[in-house]
Design an enzyme around this catalytic site. Structure first.
Site, short mmCIF file in Angstrom:
data_model
loop_
_atom_site.label_atom_id
_atom_site.label_comp_id
_atom_site.label_asym_id
_atom_site.label_seq_id
_atom_site.Cartn_x
_atom_site.Cartn_y
_atom_site.Cartn_z
CG ASP A 145 -1.76 1.18 1.40
OD1 ASP A 145 -1.81 1.99 0.45
OD2 ASP A 145 -2.39 1.33 2.47
CG ASP A 186 -5.83 3.58 -0.01
OD1 ASP A 186 -5.02 2.62 0.09
OD2 ASP A 186 -6.45 3.81 -1.08
CG ASP A 195 -1.14 1.87 -3.68
OD1 ASP A 195 0.07 1.58 -3.66
OD2 ASP A 195 -1.68 2.55 -2.78
CG ASP A 199 -5.75 -12.85 -13.82
OD1 ASP A 199 -6.41 -13.59 -14.56
OD2 ASP A 199 -5.42 -13.15 -12.67
CD GLU A 231 -8.51 -20.30 -12.63
OE1 GLU A 231 -8.75 -20.53 -11.45
OE2 GLU A 231 -9.27 -19.61 -13.34
CG HIS A 269 -6.21 -15.40 -6.44
ND1 HIS A 269 -5.56 -16.06 -7.46
CD2 HIS A 269 -7.45 -15.13 -6.90
CE1 HIS A 269 -6.38 -16.18 -8.50
NE2 HIS A 269 -7.53 -15.62 -8.18
CG ASP A 270 -8.96 -18.60 -6.86
OD1 ASP A 270 -9.49 -17.57 -6.40
OD2 ASP A 270 -8.80 -18.79 -8.09
C1 GLC Z 1 -10.83 -17.61 -11.38
C2 GLC Z 1 -10.14 -16.72 -10.38
C3 GLC Z 1 -11.03 -16.52 -9.19
C4 GLC Z 1 -12.31 -15.86 -9.67
C5 GLC Z 1 -12.96 -16.66 -10.79
C6 GLC Z 1 -14.02 -15.86 -11.49
O1 GLC Z 1 -11.02 -18.89 -10.90
O2 GLC Z 1 -8.91 -17.28 -10.02
O3 GLC Z 1 -10.44 -15.74 -8.20
O4 GLC Z 1 -13.19 -15.71 -8.61
O5 GLC Z 1 -12.03 -17.03 -11.78
O6 GLC Z 1 -13.45 -14.87 -12.28
#
Ligand code: GLC
Length: 572
Positions: free
Chosen positions: A22, A26, A30, A99, A275, A335-336
């Site tokens: 950050d 805030d 960023d 992404d 992915e 992140h999932d």
């Molecule tokens: C992918 C992303 C996930 C997101 C999903 C919908 O699986 O990694 O974080 O919620 O797509 O876009």
């Protein structure tokens, strides 16, 4: 010169922009913050960065609901600050991939606003519209996959949240618009894309209903309470059956070819990583994706030598069928999913928590020494753990807040129970701010500012960058060291993979060889000291490249490997 492409030789590091750094204080990460950490990334020793979505978004799915594909979310900064990041990374010899979310946009995207405004506007056919819900399809995030749009008097389809309408990829105008957005970034110099959820792009044209006698909330609930092995098998089966007509439908290969051709308009080996785990998306090795993730590797409660050996056998066989060029891509976290440190901790598997730190080192060693491009997730390098958020009203992951609501209001689960379950399934637990220092808020944002997600208080117990940077025995120092070992050892990058001592349960042992170099990797996942015999393998000498136990020995006839030791040597 090596025939290997930059992305085959690179170690990637995933930045989750909202939680990484950050810069303006805030409480939200960023570009100013990221720009200040470029030297950190370079010193860490990673070669490329994957940025999770940084585009304008209502943040219903934390940026995976994009409302403008050609800009930067105002809370993350400006396009100029993005360019500073890109150029700063390039100047330090690092590549940057973005992404790209193809399946859906945000419902606040101007394409959708126009599409839903009437049945005959120019973008009327850009999304998937029907007069009435034609089947029982579920969204995997929030119940029915069909949501009513009163403006148009019709329903639209969404695989994820209702605020993430699916695009109609049969429409050539959609393809053109999306490829133009990809070009926008490629022209700026980005090195490629991680492609979000490609398996969800098309649906069964016959709209065949699924056969599971539950809705999404019911299935999640059943998944939570299923205990016996038979129930667990059923859970898996139900998940497959519920979504089988909405996933992996024909057409994706053609689409990937089209996108590949767009990238090939640009010089510099721009890359695509999907992915998805289906290696056939690598096409003939050149005409579709550069890589897909080896997700099956991480799909276990315990990373054991046996598991890794089995995984490698299957993946290598599958890749070989696709093309001689097909390349692996290994990861354990993103992140999932639950953080690697927590997910594979010793205590979770009946072991002693004192071994967690050793396992974290072994897990990294697996990823950095197997054949294939490694992807690391930010925070892993200091051993960040899951942060359970017990108050459901503080959760930001809408898929979890939706589930909490259903548990309490529909399934009549007691609120405290429901809160625990929502906290455990929520992805917030693995997205909390990066812990930079042992100061309030983990040094992520100033005292008095509330970070967008709570910081894990274990920043005060050594899980922070500043203290680990100074500690030669820290996990961070280990990450840096092993990343350098990998870079300095061509066989670990380019060599083939051959398992040895395959019947030894506790040790993962394999050779990585190029015509010029042969390297032996031994990873002891147990608390036992073990003896391994290499006397009949024609090895004259072994030069130790790395030993986590400080072993310099080169005698391999009865080699003693220490508990949890990582041992890498060049053989002659
Ligand atoms: C992918 C992303 C996930 C997101 C999903 C919908 O699986 O990694 O974080 O919620 O797509 O876009």
């Amino acid at each position: 010169m090596s025939a290997f492409k930059w992305w085959q030789k690179s170690v990637f590091y995933q930045i989750y922009p909202r939680s990484f750094a950050d810069g303006n204080g805030d409480g939200i990460g960023d570009f100013k913050g990221m720009n200040g950490k470029l030297d950190y990334l370079m010193d860490l020793g990673v070669d490329a960065v994957w940025l999770s979505p940084h585009f304008p978004s209502p943040m219903v799915d934390c940026g995976y609901d994009i409302s403008d594909y050609e800009n930067v979310a105002p809370e993350y900064g400006t396009l100029d600050e993005f360019k500073t990041f890109l150029n700063g990374a390039h100047a330090r010899g690092m590549h940057v991939i973005l992404d790209l979310v193809l399946n859906h946009t945000s419902d606040a995207h101007r394409w959708f606003l126009e599409s839903k405004s009437s049945c005959d506007n120019p973008k009327a056919d850009w999304y998937v519209w029907v007069d009435t819900p034609p089947n029982n399809w579920q969204s995997c995030f929030d119940g029915s996959a069909w949501t009513y749009a009163p403006e148009r008097g019709q329903f639209y389809y969404h695989y994820f949240m209702r605020q993430q309408p699916d695009l109609n990829w049969y429409n050539p105008e959609v393809r053109k618009a999306m490829w133009d957005s990809a070009r926008f970034w490629l022209e700026m110099g980005v090195d490629g894309f991680r492609l979000d959820a490609i398996g969800t792009i098309y649906e069964d044209p016959k709209l065949t209903p699924h056969t599971v006698a539950m809705d999404l909330a019911g299935l999640r609930h059943f998944s939570d309470i299923a205990k016996t092995p038979a129930e667990r098998v059923l859970v898996e089966q139900y998940w497959r059956d519920m979504f089988k007509y909405q996933l992996d439908q024909p057409g994706i290969h053609e689409l990937m070819k089209e996108l590949r051709a767009v990238l090939d308009e640009y010089e510099g080996d721009r890359m695509l990583v999907g992915e998805d785990e289906d290696v056939t998306y690598q096409g003939n090795g050149e005409d579709e994706l550069s890589m897909v993730f080896n997700f099956p590797l991480m799909r276990t409660d315990q990373l054991t030598p046996e598991w890794v050996r089995k995984n490698q056998k299957e993946r290598i066989t599958a890749l070989a069928k696709v093309s001689p060029q097909a390349w692996a891509c290994n990861t354990l976290g993103n992140h999932d999913c639950s953080r690697v440190y927590t997910r594979y901790s010793a205590s979770r598997n009946g072991g002693n928590v004192i071994h967690d730190a050793e396992l974290a080192r072994l897990n990294l060693a697996v990823i950095l020494t197997l054949r294939g491009t490694p992807f690391l997730y930010n925070g892993e390098e200091i051993g960040m753990t899951d942060t359970l958020i017990p108050d459901p009203f503080k959760l930001r992951d809408t898929m979890a807040t939706w589930y909490y609501d259903r548990l309490v209001n529909e399934l009549k689960v007691e609120p405290l129970q429901a809160a625990l379950r929502a906290a455990a399934m929520s992805r917030d637990k693995n997205r909390t701010p990066l812990q930079w220092r042992n100061t309030f808020n983990g040094g992520f944002c100033p005292t008095g500012v509330t970070p967008w997600l709570p910081v894990n208080p274990n920043y005060a117990e050594g899980i922070n960058v500043q203290e680990q940077e100074k500690d030669p025995a820290s996990l961070l120092t280990f990450y840096r060291h092993l990343l350098r070992v990998r870079k300095a050892t061509p066989a670990l990058v380019e060599g083939d993979y051959r398992p040895v001592h395959e019947t030894v349960k506790e040790v993962l042992a394999f050779l990585r060889s190029t015509p010029e170099q042969k390297v032996l990797v031994l990873l002891n996942f147990s608390e036992k000291q073990l003896s391994l015999d290499f006397s009949d393998r024609g090895i004259k000498s072994a030069r130790v490249i790395f030993s986590s136990a400080g072993q310099a020995t080169s005698g391999l006839s009865q080699f003693m490997i220490n508990p949890f030791e990582i041992w890498i040597a060049e053989l002659k």
